[in-house]
Enzyme design. Structure first.
Site, PDB file in Angstrom:
ATOM      1  N   SER A   1     -18.500  20.826  84.830  1.00 15.98           N
ATOM      2  CA  SER A   1     -19.278  20.851  86.071  1.00 15.98           C
ATOM      3  C   SER A   1     -19.598  19.445  86.572  1.00 15.98           C
ATOM      4  CB  SER A   1     -20.580  21.624  85.855  1.00 15.98           C
ATOM      5  OG  SER A   1     -21.306  21.033  84.808  1.00 15.98           O
TER       6      SER A   1
ATOM      7  N   CYS B   1     -23.232  22.794  69.319  1.00 19.56           N
ATOM      8  CA  CYS B   1     -23.835  21.549  68.825  1.00 19.56           C
ATOM      9  C   CYS B   1     -25.362  21.679  68.789  1.00 19.56           C
ATOM     10  CB  CYS B   1     -23.402  20.361  69.678  1.00 19.56           C
ATOM     11  SG  CYS B   1     -23.840  20.519  71.400  1.00 19.56           S
TER      12      CYS B   1
HETATM   13  N1  SAH Z   1     -15.270  18.918  74.607  1.00 23.83           N
HETATM   14  C1  SAH Z   1     -15.756  17.627  74.984  1.00 23.83           C
HETATM   15  C2  SAH Z   1     -17.246  17.495  74.870  1.00 23.83           C
HETATM   16  C3  SAH Z   1     -18.030  18.503  75.686  1.00 23.83           C
HETATM   17  S1  SAH Z   1     -19.705  18.088  75.928  1.00 23.83           S
HETATM   18  C4  SAH Z   1     -15.054  16.553  74.162  1.00 23.83           C
HETATM   19  O1  SAH Z   1     -14.323  16.880  73.212  1.00 23.83           O
HETATM   20  O2  SAH Z   1     -15.245  15.379  74.458  1.00 23.83           O
HETATM   21  C5  SAH Z   1     -20.245  19.318  77.008  1.00 23.83           C
HETATM   22  C6  SAH Z   1     -19.769  19.169  78.439  1.00 23.83           C
HETATM   23  O3  SAH Z   1     -20.238  20.297  79.153  1.00 23.83           O
HETATM   24  C7  SAH Z   1     -20.293  17.967  79.205  1.00 23.83           C
HETATM   25  O4  SAH Z   1     -19.223  17.212  79.691  1.00 23.83           O
HETATM   26  C8  SAH Z   1     -21.083  18.551  80.380  1.00 23.83           C
HETATM   27  O5  SAH Z   1     -20.877  17.835  81.604  1.00 23.83           O
HETATM   28  C9  SAH Z   1     -20.494  19.914  80.490  1.00 23.83           C
HETATM   29  N2  SAH Z   1     -21.347  20.953  81.092  1.00 23.83           N
HETATM   30  C10 SAH Z   1     -22.664  21.156  80.923  1.00 23.83           C
HETATM   31  N3  SAH Z   1     -23.065  22.267  81.556  1.00 23.83           N
HETATM   32  C11 SAH Z   1     -21.964  22.781  82.149  1.00 23.83           C
HETATM   33  C12 SAH Z   1     -21.715  23.931  82.945  1.00 23.83           C
HETATM   34  N4  SAH Z   1     -22.692  24.790  83.254  1.00 23.83           N
HETATM   35  N5  SAH Z   1     -20.450  24.144  83.359  1.00 23.83           N
HETATM   36  C13 SAH Z   1     -19.457  23.304  83.049  1.00 23.83           C
HETATM   37  N6  SAH Z   1     -19.634  22.201  82.311  1.00 23.83           N
HETATM   38  C14 SAH Z   1     -20.868  21.950  81.857  1.00 23.83           C
END
Ligand code: SAH
Length: 409
Positions: free
Chosen positions: A266, A353
């Site tokens: 997002s 996490c």
């Molecule tokens: N998989 C990634 C880490 C993910 S961290 C890696 O390996 O590096 C979680 C992510 O979820 C963040 O980038 C954050 O921007 C996103 N996020 C948070 N809420 C969200 C939502 N409602 N929809 C989509 N993305 C979201």
């Protein structure tokens, strides 16, 4: 911030004694490092925040030595369980050197990689996180007493790892408030990199934004899980939900030879990083979509889309014990939709996490998904954070990351 008595950090000897309520000493004999306000009977002396204090039983026996913070529910963080150990610069230097030496033992001293050098309680340095990105260090301080010792810590880091620069990154908003921390992101030693840092990970290259990226810039903890997930990706259509800088997407596309990858986040900044990282690795079959994941999952389901692999790596859903049930409902919801999107024999890579959601609760949530969806789920790998995120057996709260790889019939 309370003014600090100048002698404490120098001598490392106690300025006061924190006396525990009767029957509350047991966790600390077991070396648990957090003394909550509710366990404290009284304080003999008037310690300033950040001062060294001794912890004693109600009948006066030494238990441990730690650092005081009147502003935190976590009144004392313990760093030594022997009265002969001083909490002075030598101690911090020694702990930092030991943590860095462990990464060498782990084979993680490659200067081109992203490595967690210090993992708070897991390295006997409660409240301190240090990540190395190539020649730069990102420091996250989550304890007031560590913030007051930042100079000593940086001296030790400079002499142990000789970085080009050390950047201070603020703790999570909530956490900083709980500790009475008022730190602003800044360069504390040397210089900041002029642009993104490029780090190597299992044969791939990722750009990291040290100044503005999430966490300290990158999700280092998922390093080996990205590689593990990629092993199942061959020939599959992959959906990488909550992709951040595209770690799973790129690993699946390039190392895993996925047919195609759709990566979703997002945050526009995250999506831009994911796009750049896909291009950097020549992964032309990665598409990045900037949209809310819940919305996107529902839209994909409504459109009858199917994937051979779905990765769910959402942000922390539970911020505290009280929100565990809500978090489990949210995990259930996204996992249920993800299972529905998988073709028979598809692979689900599902992560959490949230430290307050236990591994067992998370697996029970998956049982519920299997039951409700009528799709048998075979657990193939139950993984955690990479080895440069050690967890102290005396502080299992440090075990936060769950990454389950499963096959869905
Ligand atoms: N998989 C990634 C880490 C993910 S961290 C890696 O390996 O590096 C979680 C992510 O979820 C963040 O980038 C954050 O921007 C996103 N996020 C948070 N809420 C969200 C939502 N409602 N929809 C989509 N993305 C979201």
């Amino acid at each position: 911030m309370t003014t600090h008595s100048p002698t404490a950090p120098v001598t490392g000897l106690p300025m006061a004694t924190v006396v525990l309520k009767p029957k509350r000493a047991r966790p600390f004999f077991g070396r648990h490092p957090w003394v909550l306000d509710s366990a404290v009977l009284k304080v003999d002396g008037q310690p300033a925040d950040g001062d060294v204090v001794d912890l004693a039983t109600h009948d006066g026996n030494f238990v441990a030595r730690g650092l005081w913070n009147s502003q935190s529910r976590l009144r004392v963080r313990l760093y030594a369980f022997n009265a002969s150990i001083k909490l002075d610069a030598d101690l911090w230097r020694g702990r930092i050197a030991a943590a860095v030496a462990l990464r060498t033992v782990l084979g993680l001293d490659d200067r081109t990689a992203a490595v967690r050098l210090i993992n708070s309680e897991g390295d006997d340095l409660s409240g301190l996180i240090v990540d190395r990105y190539g020649d730069y260090l990102a420091v996250q301080v989550t304890a007031l007493a560590m913030a007051e010792r930042l100079d000593t810590i940086c001296d030790a880091l400079e002499s142990t790892v000789t970085p080009k620069g050390i950047l201070l990154r603020g703790a999570e908003r909530g956490l900083a408030k709980l500790e009475g921390l008022a730190l602003v992101d800044r360069v504390v030693r040397g210089s900041a990199p002029s642009g993104p840092i490029f780090v190597h990970e299992h044969g791939l290259k990722f750009g990291v934004d040290l100044a503005e990226g999430q966490k300290t810039g990158y999700y280092i903890d998922q390093r080996d899980n990205r590689q593990a997930a990629a092993r199942y990706a061959q020939g599959r259509r992959v959906l990488d939900m909550f992709c951040y800088s595209g770690g799973f997407a790129v690993a699946c596309a390039v190392s895993g030879a996925a047919r195609s990858v759709l990566a979703v986040d997002s945050s526009a900044k995250a999506a831009a990083l994911a796009r750049a990282n896909a291009d950097l690795n020549g992964a032309a079959n990665v598409t990045v979509d900037t949209i809310d994941a819940f919305e996107k999952l529902d839209a994909l389901a409504a459109a009858g889309e199917r994937f051979g692999m779905v990765i769910l790596d959402p942000p922390k859903f539970a911020r505290s014990r009280s929100s565990v049930d809500d978090a489990l409902r949210a995990y259930h919801r996204i996992n249920r939709v993800a299972v529905g999107l998988l073709e028979p024999g598809g692979i689900l890579v599902t992560c959490s996490c949230s430290g307050s959601v236990s591994r067992e609760d998370f697996l029970q949530m998956l049982s519920g998904v299997a039951q409700r969806s009528g799709r048998p789920i075979q657990l193939l790998e139950c993984r955690g954070a990479a080895a440069d995120h050690p967890v102290s057996a005396s502080c299992l709260e440090g075990e936060y990351l769950k990454c389950v790889i499963a096959r869905v019939a």
